[in-house]
Write an enzyme that holds these catalytic residues in place. Structure first.
Site, PDB file in Angstrom:
ATOM      1  CG  MET A 133       3.182   3.054   1.514  1.00 40.65           C
ATOM      2  SD  MET A 133       3.996   1.572   0.942  1.00 40.65           S
ATOM      3  CE  MET A 133       2.716   0.883  -0.136  1.00 40.65           C
ATOM      4  CB  SER A 134       6.561   8.656   2.493  1.00 41.03           C
ATOM      5  OG  SER A 134       6.066   9.418   1.411  1.00 41.03           O
ATOM      6  CB  SER A 163       9.051   6.605  -6.011  1.00 44.25           C
ATOM      7  OG  SER A 163       9.316   5.790  -4.905  1.00 44.25           O
ATOM      8  CG  HIS A 200       8.499  -0.149  -6.636  1.00 46.23           C
ATOM      9  ND1 HIS A 200       8.105   1.001  -5.963  1.00 46.23           N
ATOM     10  CD2 HIS A 200       9.857  -0.093  -6.670  1.00 46.23           C
ATOM     11  CE1 HIS A 200       9.177   1.696  -5.614  1.00 46.23           C
ATOM     12  NE2 HIS A 200      10.254   1.059  -6.038  1.00 46.23           N
ATOM     13  CG  HIS A 247      12.955   4.365  -2.354  1.00 45.42           C
ATOM     14  ND1 HIS A 247      12.092   3.506  -1.730  1.00 45.42           N
ATOM     15  CD2 HIS A 247      12.183   5.184  -3.088  1.00 45.42           C
ATOM     16  CE1 HIS A 247      10.847   3.800  -2.074  1.00 45.42           C
ATOM     17  NE2 HIS A 247      10.884   4.817  -2.900  1.00 45.42           N
ATOM     18  CB  ALA A 282       5.468   7.925  -5.993  1.00 44.72           C
ATOM     19  CG  ASN A 319      -0.309   3.766  -8.558  1.00 42.23           C
ATOM     20  OD1 ASN A 319       0.855   4.000  -8.267  1.00 42.23           O
ATOM     21  ND2 ASN A 319      -1.244   3.534  -7.663  1.00 42.23           N
ATOM     22  CE1 TYR A 372       9.473   0.556   2.374  1.00 39.32           C
ATOM     23  CE2 TYR A 372       7.650   2.095   2.100  1.00 39.32           C
ATOM     24  CZ  TYR A 372       8.858   1.568   1.666  1.00 39.32           C
ATOM     25  OH  TYR A 372       9.442   2.063   0.535  1.00 39.32           O
ATOM     26  CD  GLU A 373      13.697   1.970   4.637  1.00 38.50           C
ATOM     27  OE1 GLU A 373      14.861   1.714   4.987  1.00 38.50           O
ATOM     28  OE2 GLU A 373      13.369   3.037   4.084  1.00 38.50           O
ATOM     29  CG  HIS A 421       9.782   4.694   2.708  1.00 39.73           C
ATOM     30  ND1 HIS A 421      10.842   4.789   1.832  1.00 39.73           N
ATOM     31  CD2 HIS A 421       8.757   5.391   2.146  1.00 39.73           C
ATOM     32  CE1 HIS A 421      10.462   5.511   0.776  1.00 39.73           C
ATOM     33  NE2 HIS A 421       9.205   5.890   0.936  1.00 39.73           N
TER      34      HIS A 421
HETATM   35 CL1  6GU Z   1      -1.909   2.876  -4.528  1.00 38.83          CL
HETATM   36  N1  6GU Z   1      -0.714   3.155  -2.256  1.00 38.83           N
HETATM   37  C1  6GU Z   1       0.294   3.508  -1.473  1.00 38.83           C
HETATM   38  N2  6GU Z   1       0.162   3.322  -0.168  1.00 38.83           N
HETATM   39  N3  6GU Z   1       1.435   4.039  -1.924  1.00 38.83           N
HETATM   40  C2  6GU Z   1       1.549   4.225  -3.242  1.00 38.83           C
HETATM   41  C3  6GU Z   1       0.533   3.879  -4.120  1.00 38.83           C
HETATM   42  C4  6GU Z   1      -0.621   3.331  -3.572  1.00 38.83           C
HETATM   43  N4  6GU Z   1       0.944   4.176  -5.367  1.00 38.83           N
HETATM   44  C5  6GU Z   1       2.168   4.698  -5.261  1.00 38.83           C
HETATM   45  N5  6GU Z   1       2.543   4.731  -3.975  1.00 38.83           N
END
Ligand code: 6GU
Length: 270
Positions: A209-210, A35, A245, A70, A122, A233, A94-95, A92
């Site tokens: 998450m990746s 991202s 997001h 994405h 990201a 963030n 999680y998909e 991903h």
């Molecule tokens: Cl805070 N957590 C996760 N798992 N993925 C992210 C995120 C946070 N911020 C962007 N991607």
């Protein structure tokens, strides 16, 4: 069929189709864009003067893209004399919790000849000294999915999962780059504040998450791996603000120029 049962064979089939579609027999560098990283490569593509782009579903074994921001596009371009295979999005975990689908892109790139795999993402920052928009080199990772992309391979060493050579190269390019440990959570929910404290206690600096499952697969295929996270963030509980997001995508846009410059300079020095 054999291609349905063996991930390497399916990757070779995808690489063969890739060669047909692009007219390029061998690629050198795989670039997986998380991202916010796509604008970075768009800049490079303008300078490259011509590229071939197609939907990943044109190649066997790829899933259609799902999440906003994405894409499922794959772009082949030449930058500084290197043939770059850029994935403008990724599958991903999680998909569908399908690790094989997650690893298929980097395996295809390896089968296409890529000996360097650059994984970008990201992420949430866990350290108060991290700023939104900072790119951070991944020095090591923690696989909190407890899944593995490896099939058949045994006891793969991960001491140098994120190539020391490539990290040193990036630090030559920009000595101000921070390094950190990335923890891959399974998602798709962001972490709770308690999980964020757990990750910190475990030694993580970044959460996302990746990347980790792909890094393991690429490394096992014999590719050098570089991981770069863009802090979009701070993780839950660090600032008290809720996460969304859109904020992640906006931070990516804002940081694109610096991120693109880093990637272009890396390709020039490889
Ligand atoms: Cl805070 N957590 C996760 N798992 N993925 C992210 C995120 C946070 N911020 C962007 N991607």
């Amino acid at each position: 069929t054999a291609s349905a049962s063996d991930p390497s064979e399916e990757a070779r089939a995808a690489a063969a189709r890739l060669a047909e579609l692009t007219g390029v027999r061998q690629h050198d560098v795989a670039l997986v864009l998380g991202s916010g990283w796509v604008p970075a490569v768009d800049r490079m593509s303008e300078d490259a003067g011509g590229h071939v782009e197609f939907d990943n579903t044109e190649l066997p074994g790829f899933r259609a893209a799902g999440v906003a921001g994405h894409s499922g596009k794959i772009r082949s371009l030449e930058v500084s004399g290197k043939r770059v295979l850029a994935f403008l999005g990724r599958t991903h975990y999680y998909e569908s919790r399908d690790v094989r689908a997650v690893a298929h892109g980097v395996r295809t790139a390896a089968a296409a000849g890529c000996r360097v795999t650059v994984l970008t993402n990201a992420c949430g920052g866990l350290r108060a000294d991290m700023n939104v928009g900072d790119p951070v080199l991944i020095s090591d990772s923690i696989n909190l999915t407890w899944a593995t992309p490896l099939v058949g391979a045994r006891f793969v060493d991960l001491t140098d999962l994120y190539s020391k050579r490539l990290r040193a190269l990036m630090l030559e390019i920009d000595p101000s780059l921070a390094e950190g440990v990335y923890a891959q959570f399974p998602g798709p929910q962001y972490e709770t504040p308690a999980e964020v404290r757990m990750a910190r206690t475990l030694g993580a600096d970044l959460v996302g998450m990746s990347t980790v499952l792909e890094a393991i697969a690429a490394h096992a295929e014999g590719s050098e791996v570089l991981g770069i996270s863009l802090v979009t963030n701070l993780a839950a509980g660090i600032t008290g603000e809720p996460l969304n997001h859109e904020e992640v995508l906006a931070a990516g846009k804002a940081a694109a120029t610096r991120a693109g410059g880093l990637l272009a300079e890396l390709l020039a020095r490889l």
